[in-house]
Design an enzyme around this catalytic site. Structure first.
Site, PDB file in Angstrom:
ATOM      1  N   GLU A 151      28.108  72.668  74.339  1.00 49.84           N
ATOM      2  CA  GLU A 151      28.157  73.002  73.073  1.00 49.84           C
ATOM      3  C   GLU A 151      27.027  72.988  72.188  1.00 49.84           C
ATOM      4  O   GLU A 151      25.830  72.439  72.859  1.00 49.84           O
ATOM      5  CB  GLU A 151      29.372  72.283  72.460  1.00 49.84           C
ATOM      6  CG  GLU A 151      30.720  72.704  72.880  1.00 49.84           C
ATOM      7  CD  GLU A 151      31.820  71.750  72.021  1.00 49.84           C
ATOM      8  OE1 GLU A 151      31.491  71.074  71.340  1.00 49.84           O
ATOM      9  OE2 GLU A 151      32.878  72.042  72.606  1.00 49.84           O
TER      10      GLU A 151
ATOM     11  N   HIS B 255      32.239  75.127  60.106  1.00 48.69           N
ATOM     12  CA  HIS B 255      31.812  75.716  61.484  1.00 48.69           C
ATOM     13  C   HIS B 255      31.432  77.064  61.304  1.00 48.69           C
ATOM     14  O   HIS B 255      32.319  77.795  60.552  1.00 48.69           O
ATOM     15  CB  HIS B 255      33.483  75.758  62.299  1.00 48.69           C
ATOM     16  CG  HIS B 255      33.257  75.516  63.697  1.00 48.69           C
ATOM     17  ND1 HIS B 255      33.049  76.902  64.301  1.00 48.69           N
ATOM     18  CD2 HIS B 255      33.473  74.714  64.613  1.00 48.69           C
ATOM     19  CE1 HIS B 255      32.806  76.745  65.351  1.00 48.69           C
ATOM     20  NE2 HIS B 255      33.237  75.531  65.868  1.00 48.69           N
TER      21      HIS B 255
ATOM     22  N   ARG C 267      24.950  73.836  64.211  1.00 49.53           N
ATOM     23  CA  ARG C 267      25.912  74.174  63.394  1.00 49.53           C
ATOM     24  C   ARG C 267      25.726  74.707  61.939  1.00 49.53           C
ATOM     25  O   ARG C 267      25.847  75.826  61.555  1.00 49.53           O
ATOM     26  CB  ARG C 267      27.260  73.318  63.328  1.00 49.53           C
ATOM     27  CG  ARG C 267      28.262  73.607  63.787  1.00 49.53           C
ATOM     28  CD  ARG C 267      29.235  72.654  63.699  1.00 49.53           C
ATOM     29  NE  ARG C 267      29.784  72.682  65.186  1.00 49.53           N
ATOM     30  CZ  ARG C 267      30.813  71.986  65.435  1.00 49.53           C
ATOM     31  NH1 ARG C 267      31.588  71.269  64.546  1.00 49.53           N
ATOM     32  NH2 ARG C 267      31.379  72.194  66.794  1.00 49.53           N
TER      33      ARG C 267
ATOM     34  N   HIS D 153      35.087  72.623  58.208  1.00 50.78           N
ATOM     35  CA  HIS D 153      35.596  71.989  59.604  1.00 50.78           C
ATOM     36  C   HIS D 153      35.734  70.631  59.687  1.00 50.78           C
ATOM     37  O   HIS D 153      36.226  69.855  60.432  1.00 50.78           O
ATOM     38  CB  HIS D 153      34.811  72.755  60.698  1.00 50.78           C
ATOM     39  CG  HIS D 153      35.082  72.337  62.060  1.00 50.78           C
ATOM     40  ND1 HIS D 153      36.426  72.772  62.624  1.00 50.78           N
ATOM     41  CD2 HIS D 153      34.610  71.860  63.208  1.00 50.78           C
ATOM     42  CE1 HIS D 153      36.668  72.144  63.763  1.00 50.78           C
ATOM     43  NE2 HIS D 153      35.509  71.544  63.964  1.00 50.78           N
TER      44      HIS D 153
ATOM     45  N   ARG E  82      27.156  66.708  61.971  1.00 51.79           N
ATOM     46  CA  ARG E  82      27.633  66.184  63.192  1.00 51.79           C
ATOM     47  C   ARG E  82      27.427  67.219  64.414  1.00 51.79           C
ATOM     48  O   ARG E  82      27.678  68.270  64.422  1.00 51.79           O
ATOM     49  CB  ARG E  82      29.231  66.246  62.986  1.00 51.79           C
ATOM     50  CG  ARG E  82      29.947  65.541  64.354  1.00 51.79           C
ATOM     51  CD  ARG E  82      31.340  65.591  64.217  1.00 51.79           C
ATOM     52  NE  ARG E  82      31.774  66.958  63.779  1.00 51.79           N
ATOM     53  CZ  ARG E  82      32.455  67.633  64.598  1.00 51.79           C
ATOM     54  NH1 ARG E  82      32.620  67.296  65.910  1.00 51.79           N
ATOM     55  NH2 ARG E  82      32.936  69.201  64.169  1.00 51.79           N
TER      56      ARG E  82
END
Ligand code: SIN
Length: 514
Positions: free
Chosen positions: A118, A233, A278, A337, A372
Site C-alpha cells: 500500500e 482517503h 495519502r 477516512h 497515518r
C-alpha cells in the site's frame, strides 16, 4: 439501581465493538467485563469496513526498523518515535494473537503470509484476511471469540452518553438503552468508539460515528491531542452513496493508475506517483476536481479480468454503481477516512482522567503523527486494545464503585447541522478565514444543549486545533501557510482550554466576516 446496573456493578466497561474493543475484552478474560455497543456486536464499526489489512513486518526483506521508518516518514515529523517503535515492533505478535483468537489470514501456497503493498510502504507488508474483506473477516472471528467467552457480557443497543466522574476519576457510565437511562457504576472505562467520519458529508466511515469517544472523554475533562489531523482517503468511489464506498489503496498497489478526464496520468511526475503518501495523492485529486476536472482510477491494464477475483468487495461496490472495473474507469474523489487526533493516551492507553483508557481511532497515541501510514490503524487498534486490557489486569483491583444516582439522559445527538460546516471549512485544503468561520458557527452549537451539541464539540476541537497550526504538515494543509515550520509542535489541550480559545476567536472580526 436498575437490575442491569446491579448485576454489572464494578466491572470494567468497554465502549465500542470494533477491533480495539473486542481485543480489549479478550485480553481481560477471564476478568468479567461489559461491552456497551450501539449496534449489534461488531456491526457499524469502521474496523468491519476496512478493506486494507494490518501492517506487520513479516516479509523476509522487511524489519520493524523499516516499518518504523515508513511510519515516521508518513507522519511528517509529528509521530512519537518511541510509541511508534513499540507498536510496529509488536505487529508480528499482534498478528499471532489474532490468529490464536481465530482470525485466518491469507497465506500463499507455501504457508507464508500473503503480503500486500500500500501507499508509502517500502515493502510488501499488509496482511489480509479474505482479501479486501479483511476488516469484516477479522471482526467476525473476534465476535465469535467474544461470544464464546463467558466472562464478557455484551449490552447491544446501548449508547454511551456521558462518563461520570468524581475527584478520584471515573465513577460510572450513563447509557441510553431500550428502556431509557442505564447507569453502569464502574471505576474503569475503555473507550474504543472509532472515528469522526460522520462529521463530514463525504466519508468512508459509518455516518453515525461523529467522535463519540472524543466527546465523552472531552466532557469528562480528558486532554485531547493533534485534533486537527484528519486523513482524507484519495480514492472513494465518486457516487451518490452515503457513506461513500472505498476503493482500497491496494488497487493502486497492484498497479492501477490515476487519470483525469483527458486521460492524463497526473501523478506520474510526483515522487511515489500513485503510491505517494495519502495526503499528497488526496491534494492532487482535489486540485483536479477544484478546476472542474474529473478523476478516475484505471485498473483495466494492471488487473483487467483479475479485478473481481483480487478485489471481490470493491468489484461488488463498483457494480452497485454501474461500473465494470475490469473494463471501465472508476470515478474517484477524496473522502474523510481516518482521524489521527483524539484523546491523548500513554503507551498503555491511559488518558489523563484516572480510570479512563482509550484505544483505537478515538485515541491519539502518537503513532500516526500528522498522517497515518496505510494499515497502521488496525495494527494500532489490536496492539492498544491488548495493552489496555493488560494494563487494567496489572493494576490494583477496582475499589467498590459508588452507588449512582439517576441521571437524566441528554438529547439524542444529531450531526446534520454540523456536517455542512465541517465539510465546507475543515476539508483537504484549509485557511484562516474558513477555519475561523467554522469556529464561529460551531461555538454556539457546542455550548448549547441541543442535538448538535455533542458532534459540535468534536468539530470545534478540530477547528480550534486547526486554527493554531499555522503551517502545512501531513494531512493539515493550509493555503495561507503552505510551508512546514522548522519547530515541531504536538499540541494537547482540554475542552475547557479549547472553548476559551474558541470564544476569543469567534469574537475576532476576521471570524465574523468569514
Ligand atoms: C485502503 O485500503 O486503502 C485503506 C487502508 C487504510 O486506511 O489503512
Amino acid at each position: 439501581m436498575s437490575e442491569i446496573a446491579d448485576r454489572l456493578n464494578g466491572r470494567t466497561v468497554i465502549v465500542g465493538s470494533g477491533l480495539a474493543g473486542l481485543m480489549t475484552a479478550l485480553a481481560l478474560a477471564p476478568e468479567p467485563v461489559t461491552i456497551v455497543t450501539r449496534a449489534a456486536l461488531g456491526a457499524q464499526t469502521s474496523s468491519a469496513w476496512a478493506q486494507g489489512g494490518i501492517a506487520a513486518s513479516l516479509g523476509a526483506d522487511d524489519s520493524a526498523e523499516l516499518h518504523l521508518a515508513d511510519t515516521l516518514t508518513a507522519g511528517d515529523g509529528l509521530c512519537d518515535p518511541v510509541i511508534a517503535a513499540g507498536i510496529v515492533a509488536e505487529a508480528p505478535a499482534a498478528i499471532a494473537a489474532l490468529e490464536r483468537a481465530g482470525v485466518r489470514f491469507d497465506k500463499t501456497a507455501d504457508g507464508s503470509f500473503s503480503l500486500g503493498l500500500e501507499a508509502a510502504h517500502s515493502r510488501r507488508r499488509v496482511v489480509h484476511a479474505e482479501g479486501d474483506g479483511s476488516g469484516a473477516a477479522i471482526v467476525r472471528a473476534l465476535v465469535t471469540a467474544v461470544i464464546a467467552t463467558p466472562s464478557i457480557t455484551v449490552l447491544e443497543g446501548h449508547e454511551a452518553r456521558r462518563i461520570l466522574t468524581d475527584e478520584s476519576g471515573v465513577t460510572g457510565l450513563l447509557c441510553a438503552g431500550d428502556n431509557g437511562a442505564v447507569t453502569l457504576p464502574t471505576r474503569r472505562i475503555v473507550l474504543a468508539t472509532g472515528g469522526i467520519g460522520g462529521l463530514y458529508e463525504a466519508s468512508t466511515n459509518p455516518m453515525g460515528n461523529f467522535g463519540q469517544g472524543i466527546m465523552l472523554a472531552a466532557r469528562a475533562g480528558a486532554v485531547l491531542a493533534d485534533m486537527e489531523f484528519v486523513q482524507f482517503h484519495p480514492t472513494a468511489l465518486n457516487s451518490r452513496r452515503q457513506p461513500l464506498a472505498l476503493v482500497s489503496e491496494a488497487v493502486r498497489g497492484e498497479g492501477a493508475v490515476l487519470v483525469n478526464e483527458s486521460g492524463e496520468r497526473f501523478m506520474a511526475g510526483v515522487p511515489g506517483a500513485e503510491l505517494a503518501p495519502r495526503d499528497v495523492v488526496a491534494r492532487a485529486i482535489s486540485g483536479e476536481l477544484a478546476r472542474g476536472g474529473r478523476v478516475f482510477l484505471d485498473a483495466r491494464v494492471a488487473l483487467g479480468d483479475r479485478f473481481a477475483t483480487r478485489f471481490p468487495v470493491i468489484d461488488a461496490l463498483c457494480r452497485e454503481a454501474g461500473i465494470d472495473a475490469s473494463r471501465q474507469l472508476i470515478p474517484v474523489r477524496p473522502a474523510v477516512h481516518y482521524h489521527m487526533g483524539g484523546v491523548a493516551t500513554d503507551a498503555a492507553g491511559r488518558s489523563s482522567v484516572a480510570g479512563l483508557w482509550v484505544a483505537g481511532e478515538a485515541a491519539s497515541t502518537g503513532l500516526h503523527g500528522a498522517n497515518r501510514l496505510a494499515s497502521n490503524s488496525l495494527l494500532e487498534a489490536a496492539v492498544m486494545g491488548m495493552r489496555a486490557g493488560c494494563d487494567i489486569l496489572a493494576g490494583p483491583a477496582a475499589s467498590t464503585p459508588v452507588t449512582q444516582a439517576a441521571y437524566p439522559l441528554p438529547v439524542v445527538a444529531d450531526a446534520s447541522l454540523v456536517r455542512p460546516i465541517v465539510s465546507r471549512h475543515l476539508g483537504v485544503l484549509r485557511n484562516a478565514g474558513a477555519i475561523h468561520g467554522a469556529v464561529a458557527s460551531l461555538l454556539p452549537l457546542a455550548e448549547g444543549d441541543g442535538p448538535a451539541a455533542d458532534p459540535a464539540i468534536v468539530a470545534l476541537l478540530i477547528a480550534v486545533f486547526a486554527s493554531l497550526r499555522t503551517e502545512s504538515r501531513g494531512a493539515h494543509a493550509r493555503t495561507d501557510f503552505p510551508l512546514k515550520r522548522a519547530e515541531v509542535v504536538r499540541r494537547a489541550m482540554t475542552l475547557a482550554e479549547t472553548l476559551e480559545i474558541a470564544r476569543a476567536t469567534a469574537s475576532h472580526p476576521f471570524a465574523r466576516s468569514a
